[in-house]
Design an enzyme around this catalytic site. Structure first.
Site, PDB file in Angstrom:
ATOM      1  N   ARG A 281      65.157  47.267  18.730  1.00 51.38           N
ATOM      2  CA  ARG A 281      65.938  47.017  19.937  1.00 51.38           C
ATOM      3  C   ARG A 281      65.202  46.139  20.954  1.00 51.38           C
ATOM      4  NH1 ARG A 281      69.397  51.289  21.448  1.00 51.38           N
ATOM      5  NH2 ARG A 281      68.082  52.460  20.029  1.00 51.38           N
ATOM      6  N   CYS A 347      93.215  52.049  17.929  1.00 51.82           N
ATOM      7  CA  CYS A 347      94.099  53.173  18.225  1.00 51.82           C
ATOM      8  C   CYS A 347      93.393  54.509  18.302  1.00 51.82           C
ATOM      9  CB  CYS A 347      95.222  53.190  17.211  1.00 51.82           C
ATOM     10  SG  CYS A 347      96.183  51.700  17.392  1.00 51.82           S
ATOM     11  N   TYR A 376      71.977  46.909  17.294  1.00 51.66           N
ATOM     12  CA  TYR A 376      72.914  47.937  16.839  1.00 51.66           C
ATOM     13  C   TYR A 376      74.342  47.633  17.301  1.00 51.66           C
ATOM     14  CZ  TYR A 376      68.347  50.039  16.197  1.00 51.66           C
ATOM     15  OH  TYR A 376      67.031  50.235  15.837  1.00 51.66           O
TER      16      TYR A 376
HETATM   17  N1  LLP Z   1      61.435  52.214  12.503  1.00 45.45           N
HETATM   18  C1  LLP Z   1      62.194  53.181  11.959  1.00 45.45           C
HETATM   19  C2  LLP Z   1      61.680  53.940  10.830  1.00 45.45           C
HETATM   20  C3  LLP Z   1      63.464  53.442  12.488  1.00 45.45           C
HETATM   21  O1  LLP Z   1      64.206  54.407  11.947  1.00 45.45           O
HETATM   22  C4  LLP Z   1      63.932  52.683  13.590  1.00 45.45           C
HETATM   23  C5  LLP Z   1      65.263  52.938  14.160  1.00 45.45           C
HETATM   24  C6  LLP Z   1      63.109  51.685  14.110  1.00 45.45           C
HETATM   25  C7  LLP Z   1      61.868  51.475  13.544  1.00 45.45           C
HETATM   26  C8  LLP Z   1      63.503  50.829  15.270  1.00 45.45           C
HETATM   27  O2  LLP Z   1      63.749  51.535  16.434  1.00 45.45           O
HETATM   28  P1  LLP Z   1      63.970  50.741  17.800  1.00 45.45           P
HETATM   29  O3  LLP Z   1      62.689  49.990  18.102  1.00 45.45           O
HETATM   30  O4  LLP Z   1      65.095  49.799  17.604  1.00 45.45           O
HETATM   31  O5  LLP Z   1      64.282  51.767  18.780  1.00 45.45           O
HETATM   32  N2  LLP Z   1      71.964  53.004  16.289  1.00 45.45           N
HETATM   33  C9  LLP Z   1      71.133  53.581  17.317  1.00 45.45           C
HETATM   34  C10 LLP Z   1      69.660  53.418  17.024  1.00 45.45           C
HETATM   35  C11 LLP Z   1      69.228  53.967  15.683  1.00 45.45           C
HETATM   36  C12 LLP Z   1      67.771  53.753  15.429  1.00 45.45           C
HETATM   37  C13 LLP Z   1      67.430  54.042  14.027  1.00 45.45           C
HETATM   38  N3  LLP Z   1      66.070  53.812  13.682  1.00 45.45           N
HETATM   39  C14 LLP Z   1      71.519  52.945  18.659  1.00 45.45           C
HETATM   40  O6  LLP Z   1      72.428  52.142  18.696  1.00 45.45           O
HETATM   41  O7  LLP Z   1      70.930  53.279  19.682  1.00 45.45           O
END
Ligand code: LLP
Length: 422
Positions: A281, A347, A376
């Site tokens: 993110r 809907c 995401y």
């Molecule tokens: N590494 C692993 C093993 C992960 O499972 C994830 C995210 C990341 C790195 C990266 O995380 P970040 O730096 O993006 O926070 N769909 C959800 C977020 C799900 C995150 C899943 N894993 C949302 O829209 O907030």
């Protein structure tokens, strides 16, 4: 001008007026700013350069799941990123986007045999193993191929991080990683697994982790563990410390990157290991907007709905996590505010981007952006309500490039079949 900025009263991306993007590609569309992605990549890598020794600079493996568009991946690769993948599909994307397989790490609790074979034949850097059954399976698959699988074990540190319960991954009851007891059991099994080469440990405590303390609490479990494992003769050469760096959607507290880098320097660096991080993110979230057009303004006895042409199938985060996304008009950005519920055409009542939001007054036909949609967003989109996938556009130094064209309805049907007995 780079990132999202106002020019002549209009919102622009890297110097490109968003209205010209709407004209060229239609709406809804995702627009990504290369300038903003670069700024974020430089901020994270810069903090590490400032505090960590030159020979211990981390490999920043972008979490592909956050935004898996090939063009975005290729851009981040060009900036110097590696890649974290969670499926054979993402691994194939990474290879297609030109990543060196030696810069790809493969995480996830449910790797299949085919995915293991793909990882092994591609020569990826490591599999982040999350359970004992997975370890045994990987040893068998690698054995059939007469290979040794490079792995790290993912530790579940029993730490609460992460901004929302659905995106926290390092707690005792989460499905991720091995807790210390199972981890020791897994290490004890290694002598009997000739097709596994264990290189170290990994962890990822969750997303939107806004306090250095959560990271610190997890990091502090590592030195003792690494020393104990080394004393038992295991080589621990790598530590993959995950992602989870937060961005601002509304008024969240940003992680102090210098403080984070100092903890890495003080706690991880003395262990003399190769360091890997998995930011998702942080690199792309605020580099993307969902460009949408107001279809109707609907007055009901109770409220005023702003019905836009994008919907929950394009951006599911508000429906799924009640997440906040700023919404802004492209032009006439400073008119007196009116309260709207911003909704899409899908809907269900859950197809609501926000309720009771005060926005500058808008009219049908106006363009708006839903911000912080680069992570995401498109990656979690679907064809619900038979709505085609929307275009993804990259802006860069005054130019725009289409990274994905709008899907057609025929393309949606292409894999479906009506039985011939009908
Ligand atoms: N590494 C692993 C093993 C992960 O499972 C994830 C995210 C990341 C790195 C990266 O995380 P970040 O730096 O993006 O926070 N769909 C959800 C977020 C799900 C995150 C899943 N894993 C949302 O829209 O907030």
């Amino acid at each position: 001008m780079s990132g999202f900025h106002e020019m002549n009263g209009e919102l622009c991306a890297d110097g490109v007026p968003l209205s010209s993007i709407a004209e060229a590609y239609g709406t809804p569309a995702y627009v990504y700013s290369a300038g903003e992605m670069k700024k974020q990549y430089m901020a994270l890598s810069g903090a590490m350069q400032e505090y960590l020794p030159a020979d211990q600079q981390p490999l920043l493996c972008f979490a592909c799941k956050a935004n898996s568009n090939l063009g975005v991946l290729a851009y981040l690769r060009a900036l110097g990123a590696g890649l974290e993948v969670v499926s054979g599909g993402e691994l194939t994307r990474g290879l297609k986007a030109g990543f060196n397989p030696a810069h790809i790490v493969f995480t996830g609790v449910g790797k299949t045999r085919d995915e293991m074979i793909l990882g092994l034949t591609s020569g990826i850097h490591q599999f982040n193993v999350e359970s004992v059954p997975e370890l045994i399976h990987l040893n068998a698959v690698a054995g059939e191929m007469n290979m040794k699988a490079p792995i790290v074990f993912r530790l579940n540190p029993h730490v609460t991080g992460g901004g929302h319960t659905k995106i926290s991954t390092g707690r005792k009851h989460d499905k991720f990683g091995l807790d210390e007891t199972y981890l020791k059991q897994a290490f004890d099994m290694l002598p009997s697994l000739p097709h596994i080469r264990c290189e170290g440990l990994s962890m990822h405590i969750g997303s939107q982790v806004s306090t250095v303390e959560s990271f610190k609490e997890a990091f502090e479990k590592l030195p003792g563990l690494v020393r104990a494992l080394r004393a038992q003769g295991h080589s621990i050469n790598r530590l993959d410390i995950g992602g989870g760096f937060p961005i601002i959607y509304k008024d969240e507290k940003l992680l102090d990157l210098s403080a984070y880098a100092k903890w890495v320097r003080d706690i991880i660096s003395p262990l003399k290991v190769e360091i890997i991080m998995e930011p998702g993110r942080y690199l792309v979230g605020n580099a993307g907007v969902l460009l949408s057009r107001v279809l109707y303004i609907k007055q009901t006895p109770d409220r005023q709905f702003l019905i836009v042409d994008s919907a929950m199938n394009d951006l599911i985060r508000p429906a799924m996590y009640d997440s906040y996304h700023a919404i802004e008009p492209i032009k006439n950005r400073h008119l007196p505010p009116v309260s709207y519920d911003v909704v899409g055409p899908v809907c269900e009542s859950g197809d609501t981007f926000t309720k009771d939001r005060s926005l500058p007054e808008l009219s049908a036909g106006d363009l708006v952006v839903i911000r912080s949609a680069g992570a995401y967003g498109s990656a979690m989109s679907s064809n619900y309500n038979t709505r085609p996938f929307i275009p993804e556009i990259l802006t860069h130094e005054g130019t725009h490039t289409c990274l994905r064209t709008r899907q057609t309805i025929e393309e949606i049907f292409a894999k479906e079949h009506i039985p011939n007995w009908l």
